[in-house]
Design an enzyme around this catalytic site. Structure first.
Site, PDB file in Angstrom:
ATOM      1  N   SER A  35       7.515  -1.510  10.902  1.00  0.00           N
ATOM      2  CA  SER A  35       7.025  -0.136  11.106  1.00  0.00           C
ATOM      3  C   SER A  35       5.557  -0.036  10.707  1.00  0.00           C
ATOM      4  O   SER A  35       4.843   0.840  11.171  1.00  0.00           O
ATOM      5  CB  SER A  35       7.869   0.856  10.299  1.00  0.00           C
ATOM      6  OG  SER A  35       7.884   0.501   8.923  1.00  0.00           O
ATOM      7  N   ASP A  59      15.868  -2.847   8.855  1.00  0.00           N
ATOM      8  CA  ASP A  59      15.457  -1.686   8.068  1.00  0.00           C
ATOM      9  C   ASP A  59      16.259  -1.737   6.767  1.00  0.00           C
ATOM     10  O   ASP A  59      17.484  -1.905   6.813  1.00  0.00           O
ATOM     11  CB  ASP A  59      15.790  -0.420   8.886  1.00  0.00           C
ATOM     12  CG  ASP A  59      15.264   0.849   8.239  1.00  0.00           C
ATOM     13  OD1 ASP A  59      15.363   0.986   7.003  1.00  0.00           O
ATOM     14  OD2 ASP A  59      14.772   1.714   8.984  1.00  0.00           O
ATOM     15  N   PHE A  81       8.962  -4.840  -1.610  1.00  0.00           N
ATOM     16  CA  PHE A  81       7.718  -4.171  -1.225  1.00  0.00           C
ATOM     17  C   PHE A  81       7.972  -3.018  -0.249  1.00  0.00           C
ATOM     18  O   PHE A  81       7.146  -2.114  -0.150  1.00  0.00           O
ATOM     19  CB  PHE A  81       6.784  -5.148  -0.492  1.00  0.00           C
ATOM     20  CG  PHE A  81       6.297  -6.314  -1.299  1.00  0.00           C
ATOM     21  CD1 PHE A  81       5.254  -6.171  -2.201  1.00  0.00           C
ATOM     22  CD2 PHE A  81       6.863  -7.577  -1.145  1.00  0.00           C
ATOM     23  CE1 PHE A  81       4.791  -7.254  -2.929  1.00  0.00           C
ATOM     24  CE2 PHE A  81       6.405  -8.666  -1.866  1.00  0.00           C
ATOM     25  CZ  PHE A  81       5.363  -8.505  -2.757  1.00  0.00           C
ATOM     26  N   LYS A  85       4.029   4.610   2.212  1.00  0.00           N
ATOM     27  CA  LYS A  85       3.103   4.692   1.077  1.00  0.00           C
ATOM     28  C   LYS A  85       1.933   5.660   1.242  1.00  0.00           C
ATOM     29  O   LYS A  85       0.986   5.611   0.463  1.00  0.00           O
ATOM     30  CB  LYS A  85       2.540   3.293   0.801  1.00  0.00           C
ATOM     31  CG  LYS A  85       1.755   2.720   1.968  1.00  0.00           C
ATOM     32  CD  LYS A  85       0.866   1.548   1.590  1.00  0.00           C
ATOM     33  CE  LYS A  85       0.059   1.083   2.759  1.00  0.00           C
ATOM     34  NZ  LYS A  85      -0.877   0.019   2.470  1.00  0.00           N
ATOM     35  N   SER A 125       3.526   1.946  -8.640  1.00  0.00           N
ATOM     36  CA  SER A 125       2.139   2.348  -8.384  1.00  0.00           C
ATOM     37  C   SER A 125       1.586   3.118  -9.571  1.00  0.00           C
ATOM     38  O   SER A 125       2.319   3.835 -10.259  1.00  0.00           O
ATOM     39  CB  SER A 125       2.132   3.255  -7.145  1.00  0.00           C
ATOM     40  OG  SER A 125       0.902   3.926  -7.021  1.00  0.00           O
ATOM     41  N   TYR A 149       5.254  11.106  -2.679  1.00  0.00           N
ATOM     42  CA  TYR A 149       5.259   9.634  -2.753  1.00  0.00           C
ATOM     43  C   TYR A 149       5.431   9.184  -4.209  1.00  0.00           C
ATOM     44  O   TYR A 149       6.244   8.306  -4.513  1.00  0.00           O
ATOM     45  CB  TYR A 149       3.954   9.099  -2.153  1.00  0.00           C
ATOM     46  CG  TYR A 149       3.698   7.636  -2.437  1.00  0.00           C
ATOM     47  CD1 TYR A 149       4.454   6.648  -1.824  1.00  0.00           C
ATOM     48  CD2 TYR A 149       2.691   7.246  -3.333  1.00  0.00           C
ATOM     49  CE1 TYR A 149       4.226   5.303  -2.104  1.00  0.00           C
ATOM     50  CE2 TYR A 149       2.454   5.920  -3.608  1.00  0.00           C
ATOM     51  CZ  TYR A 149       3.218   4.943  -2.993  1.00  0.00           C
ATOM     52  OH  TYR A 149       2.989   3.619  -3.279  1.00  0.00           O
ATOM     53  N   LYS A 153       8.432   6.894  -6.224  1.00  0.00           N
ATOM     54  CA  LYS A 153       8.209   5.698  -7.066  1.00  0.00           C
ATOM     55  C   LYS A 153       8.860   5.887  -8.432  1.00  0.00           C
ATOM     56  O   LYS A 153       9.495   4.975  -8.957  1.00  0.00           O
ATOM     57  CB  LYS A 153       6.713   5.409  -7.213  1.00  0.00           C
ATOM     58  CG  LYS A 153       6.067   4.828  -5.960  1.00  0.00           C
ATOM     59  CD  LYS A 153       6.547   3.406  -5.668  1.00  0.00           C
ATOM     60  CE  LYS A 153       6.079   2.918  -4.312  1.00  0.00           C
ATOM     61  NZ  LYS A 153       6.736   1.717  -3.823  1.00  0.00           N
ATOM     62  N   ASN A 199      -7.370   5.263   2.861  1.00  0.00           N
ATOM     63  CA  ASN A 199      -7.913   4.653   1.640  1.00  0.00           C
ATOM     64  C   ASN A 199      -9.348   4.199   1.831  1.00  0.00           C
ATOM     65  O   ASN A 199      -9.806   3.946   2.938  1.00  0.00           O
ATOM     66  CB  ASN A 199      -7.032   3.479   1.206  1.00  0.00           C
ATOM     67  CG  ASN A 199      -5.621   3.932   0.852  1.00  0.00           C
ATOM     68  OD1 ASN A 199      -4.667   3.552   1.522  1.00  0.00           O
ATOM     69  ND2 ASN A 199      -5.485   4.774  -0.143  1.00  0.00           N
ATOM     70  N   LEU A 200     -10.025   4.086   0.697  1.00  0.00           N
ATOM     71  CA  LEU A 200     -11.467   3.816   0.714  1.00  0.00           C
ATOM     72  C   LEU A 200     -11.845   2.523   1.446  1.00  0.00           C
ATOM     73  O   LEU A 200     -12.681   2.539   2.352  1.00  0.00           O
ATOM     74  CB  LEU A 200     -11.987   3.768  -0.731  1.00  0.00           C
ATOM     75  CG  LEU A 200     -13.460   3.409  -0.880  1.00  0.00           C
ATOM     76  CD1 LEU A 200     -14.346   4.490  -0.286  1.00  0.00           C
ATOM     77  CD2 LEU A 200     -13.819   3.171  -2.346  1.00  0.00           C
ATOM     78  N   PRO A 293      -8.585  17.009  -2.217  1.00  0.00           N
ATOM     79  CA  PRO A 293      -7.567  17.633  -3.069  1.00  0.00           C
ATOM     80  C   PRO A 293      -6.596  16.590  -3.615  1.00  0.00           C
ATOM     81  O   PRO A 293      -6.181  15.676  -2.900  1.00  0.00           O
ATOM     82  CB  PRO A 293      -6.842  18.601  -2.117  1.00  0.00           C
ATOM     83  CG  PRO A 293      -7.796  18.830  -0.996  1.00  0.00           C
ATOM     84  CD  PRO A 293      -8.621  17.588  -0.863  1.00  0.00           C
ATOM     85  N   ASP A 295      -7.190  14.365  -5.927  1.00  0.00           N
ATOM     86  CA  ASP A 295      -7.828  13.189  -6.531  1.00  0.00           C
ATOM     87  C   ASP A 295      -8.123  13.398  -8.014  1.00  0.00           C
ATOM     88  O   ASP A 295      -8.463  14.505  -8.432  1.00  0.00           O
ATOM     89  CB  ASP A 295      -9.155  12.869  -5.826  1.00  0.00           C
ATOM     90  CG  ASP A 295      -8.960  11.987  -4.611  1.00  0.00           C
ATOM     91  OD1 ASP A 295      -7.819  11.575  -4.351  1.00  0.00           O
ATOM     92  OD2 ASP A 295      -9.969  11.716  -3.920  1.00  0.00           O
TER      93      ASP A 295
END
Ligand code: NAD
Ligand code: WQD
Length: 339
Positions: A35, A59, A81, A85, A125, A149, A153, A199-200, A293, A295
């Site tokens: 996926s 799955d 894993f 995410k 995480s 999310y 976790k 993500n950055l 928002p 962060d």
């Protein structure tokens, strides 16, 4: 040598961990529903390591398929894993995240119990720390849910440690990753998010490639050394090596443990732009944008526990992270995003 099942093994962190395990002589079995992964990852792993890897397309929510996988490939441990995410997506569709992550993990754990597999390494995480009271963050810091999310976790961490306490599992490692970036130095595997990267590093790489005009730096008024957000970026190969260290302990010692996986050093968004330009010679145009928002100003690990318990510490610096991410990005730019 031990045989290990990697759920989500074709993904970003799973594929790099597979390389380390294969190079250190483990038997590896990949399980993925593709996926969020490319179908040629197993072939690429073979090019890197020279070893063919069995692949199960399934799955994790399909308990019968998980049971069949564990019957076909008896394993000594699972590295889990597989998960969804994306923080924003989790807020838009919480039930999808409860189902994929929590229900999927319940089904995996049930199939493991049926097959008598009692050892697991779990991808958690730093998001479980939410807005930290202080940095560096150690494993005793308060746990705070700030998004769906993150809730999944925390719930999964609790499920897994409950199962060790109740002896349903023999051993578990809960690994709290900080900000994984970079790629294998071959440039054959890496991170290639579909759509607009959240993500950055992937965003920055796509700007460097010319696919996007500039990077938005989300906030320059945080109480940090240059006003931009500070994170603990960790090279994905360091992270992969940490999995092997955690796995060794999980295979050899009963009980559970939780460790942060970070470098212990925080770098800002502007530091990363500078490091990328220095390491690659490629300019990264950017604009200062409003804060994003949700962060936090700064988030970096106290990695001492991983060093003491696992004998592991990160060795690669931000130049390596940027250079390796760019080598990979330049190759996918040619194959996927070319004219
Ligand atoms: P990824 O999306 O690249 O890898 C996850 C893999 O799992 C993908 O290959 C995907 O196809 C597969 N998958 C997803 N749902 C599945 C399902 N229901 N059944 C089978 N396969 C499924 O992500 P990643 O960055 O490699 O992350 C791996 C793990 O690490 C995840 O659990 C993630 O939450 C966690 N994590 C990631 C980061 C990060 O910044 N990358 C940080 C902290 C924790
Ligand atoms: C890093 C810094 C942004 C994009 C997320 C998840 C976390 C974990 C890792 C899975 C921040 C800034 C970003 C951009 C920017 N994932 N930024 N411009 O938010 O620390 O962590 O990924 O578990 O749970 O929340 O990572 O890479 O999104 O952001 O300025 O285009 O870069 O504001 O300061 P984050 P990130």
């Amino acid at each position: 040598m031990a045989r290990i099942l990697l759920t989500g093994g074709a993904g970003f962190i799973g594929s790099h961990t597979a390389v380390v395990l294969l190079e250190r002589g483990y038997d590896v079995v990949l399980l993925d529903d593709f996926s969020n992964a490319a179908r040629d990852v197993p072939a690429r792993l073979q090019r890197i390591t020279g070893v063919g890897v069995p692949l199960i397309e399934a799955d994790i929510r399909d308990e019968a398929a998980m049971a069949a996988a564990l019957a076909a490939f008896p394993v000594d441990a699972v590295i889990h894993f597989a998960a969804k995410k994306a923080v924003a997506e989790s807020e838009a569709d919480p039930l999808l995240y409860y189902d994929s992550n929590i229900v999927g993990t319940v089904r995996l754990l049930a199939a493991m119990r049926r097959a008598g597999v009692g050892r697991i390494v779990f991808s958690s995480s730093a998001t479980v720390y939410g807005e930290p009271d202080e940095c560096p963050i150690d494993e005793q810091a308060a746990l705070r849910v700030t998004n769906v999310y993150g809730r999944t976790k925390l719930v999964m961490e609790g499920m897994i440690t409950d199962l060790v306490r109740t002896r349903t599992l023999k051993a578990a490692a809960v690994l709290r990753y900080f900000n994984p970036v970079g790629a294998h130095p071959s440039g054959l595997i890496g991170e290639d998010p579909t759509g607009v990267p959240a993500n950055l590093m992937p965003y920055l790489c796509q700007v460097a490639e010319g696919k996007r005009p500039y990077l938005n730096v989300f906030g320059d008024d945080y109480p940090t050394h240059d006003g931009s957000g500070v994170r603990d970026f960790i090279h994905v190969m360091d992270l992969a090596e940490a999995h092997e260290a955690a796995l060794r302990r999980v295979l050899g010692t009963d009980g559970d443990f939780t460790v942060n996986l970070g470098t212990g050093t925080g770098y800002s968004v502007l530091d990363m732009i500078g490091a990328f330009e220095g390491a690659t010679g490629v300019k990264v145009p950017y604009k200062i944008a409003p804060r994003r928002p949700g962060d936090v100003a700064a988030c970096y690990a106290d990695p001492a526990r991983a060093a003491t318990l696992l004998g592991w510490r990160a060795t690669r610096g931000i130049e390596d992270m940027c250079r390796d991410a760019w080598r990979w990005q330049s190759k996918i730019a040619l194959t996927n995003h070319g004219p």
